[in-house]
Design an enzyme around this catalytic site. Structure first.
Site, PDB file in Angstrom:
ATOM      1  N   ILE A 163       0.852  -1.187   0.000  1.00  0.00           N
ATOM      2  CA  ILE A 163       0.000   0.000   0.000  1.00  0.00           C
ATOM      3  C   ILE A 163       0.890   1.240   0.000  1.00  0.00           C
ATOM      4  CG2 ILE A 163      -1.689   1.333   1.308  1.00  0.00           C
ATOM      5  CD1 ILE A 163      -2.888  -1.128   0.037  1.00  0.00           C
ATOM      6  N   LYS A 164       0.744   2.050  -1.040  1.00  0.00           N
ATOM      7  CA  LYS A 164       1.560   3.260  -1.152  1.00  0.00           C
ATOM      8  C   LYS A 164       0.891   4.408  -0.396  1.00  0.00           C
ATOM      9  CE  LYS A 164       3.794   4.389  -4.924  1.00  0.00           C
ATOM     10  NZ  LYS A 164       4.067   4.723  -6.352  1.00  0.00           N
ATOM     11  N   VAL A 165       1.692   5.039   0.455  1.00  0.00           N
ATOM     12  CA  VAL A 165       1.209   6.132   1.291  1.00  0.00           C
ATOM     13  C   VAL A 165       2.234   7.259   1.239  1.00  0.00           C
ATOM     14  CG1 VAL A 165       0.562   6.801   3.640  1.00  0.00           C
ATOM     15  CG2 VAL A 165       0.060   4.483   2.838  1.00  0.00           C
TER      16      VAL A 165
END
Length: 335
Positions: free
Chosen positions: A134-136
């Protein structure tokens, strides 16, 4: 002779930075990364229109026939990203990075909720969370969200990382992976100094990633470093040996077509001397980031640009939904 791409793959995990499925098939990377801009670009390729249509139809079914077009599009934003991610995972053996809405970058709980939803959507199509990053965005709020997600077994890729303070905070949070943006750092220094080019190891983006890599390895952090956002081949070659490098198709092609000898520049087993371990509270993080004008400006710019890409994707999906539900079959375009 062995190509530069094969040599690089022997010392670094090569990741494809694209949403174009054909490009991924061509270069056979281990992993792949996507972002709002890449998904927007891929969504406008006619060959992938069926994926967009399926995403919209699934979203309509999920929210119900009486839901507004806006509700369908809101649902479809995540659906589209997961649909492309699923198709990518049919091609690669490793992981795909799927990004949380950049407009949530300063909202910890909303980021957590969105990440959980994305993982649930992957689960519904039989994709294990072990194959998803998950890119944050690497804001304080984003890093704190990632810390919670990692405790739940949801692996995170902290993106839009430009400053050392961001890297330190990410390591302390125990995130799986960070993506320092090499080329965008170079862009800032070129604009700031008026200098047209930097030689290999003097490239400010290369210097930044090298510093972070050696800091992580010297202090035994498990967080991996994935150099991203390259402007030229030299930046990639100067980071040979980095844990991972995510590379656009045009550079993958150049690497594949060259058989020059590649020298390892970074070695996790033999890191160069680095700073001793630093602990950052929220105040320390914000102060260090504020004092780093480059990192502050590029982080803000990155969030704004990714947010704009999401808004453009919303427009595209809204337009396509109206075509589908009116029985039309026009091609996708944001024009």
């Amino acid at each position: 002779m062995t190509s530069l791409l094969d040599q690089l793959s022997s010392m670094t995990v090569v990741v494809a930075d694209t949403g174009d499925l054909e490009a991924i098939r061509t270069f056979k990377p281990q992993d792949a990364t996507t972002n709002p801009s890449l998904i927007l670009a891929a969504a406008q390729i006619p060959a992938y229109q069926n994926l967009i249509d399926k995403s919209l139809q699934a979203s309509r079914q999920r929210v119900g026939s009486f839901a507004s077009a806006k509700e369908v599009v809101d649902e479809a934003l995540d659906e589209v990203c997961v649909t492309f991610g699923k198709e990518i995972l049919k091609i690669i053996p490793g992981r795909v990075s799927t990004e949380v809405d950049a407009r949530l970058s300063f909202n910890t709980q909303a980021t957590i909720n969105k990440a959980r939803k994305i993982i649930d959507l992957y689960k519904k199509v039989d994709i294990s969370k072990e194959r998803v990053l998950i890119k944050v965005a690497s804001t304080w709020e984003g890093i704190k969200a990632a810390e919670v997600l990692e405790s739940e077994g949801i692996h995170c890729n902290l993106t839009l990382l430009f400053g050392f303070s961001q890297a330190v905070a990410c390591a302390e949070a125990g995130v799986t992976l960070i993506s320092p943006f090499v080329g965008r750092i170079l862009d800032w220094y070129k604009a700031e100094t008026g200098k047209d080019s930097y030689a290999g190891e003097e490239d400010p983006g290369v210097v930044s990633v090298t510093k972070i890599f050696n800091y992580y390895k010297s202090n035994n952090y498990k967080t991996e470093v994935m150099g991203a956002s390259f402007r030229n081949i030299d930046e990639i070659l100067e980071l040979a040996g980095c844990d991972l490098l995510t590379i656009a198709p045009k550079f993958l092609e150049q690497l594949e077509n060259s058989d020059s000898k590649l020298t390892r520049k970074l070695d996790s087993l033999k890191p160069l001397p680095s700073e001793t371990k630093i602990h950052l509270e929220e105040y320390d993080f914000r102060n260090m980031l504020k004092l780093d004008r480059m990192a502050t400006e590029k982080l803000e710019e990155g969030i704004i640009n990714f947010s704009k890409a999401i808004e453009q994707l919303e427009q595209l999906l809204s337009k396509r939904l109206s075509y589908i539900e009116s029985g039309s079959n026009a091609e996708l375009s944001i024009a």
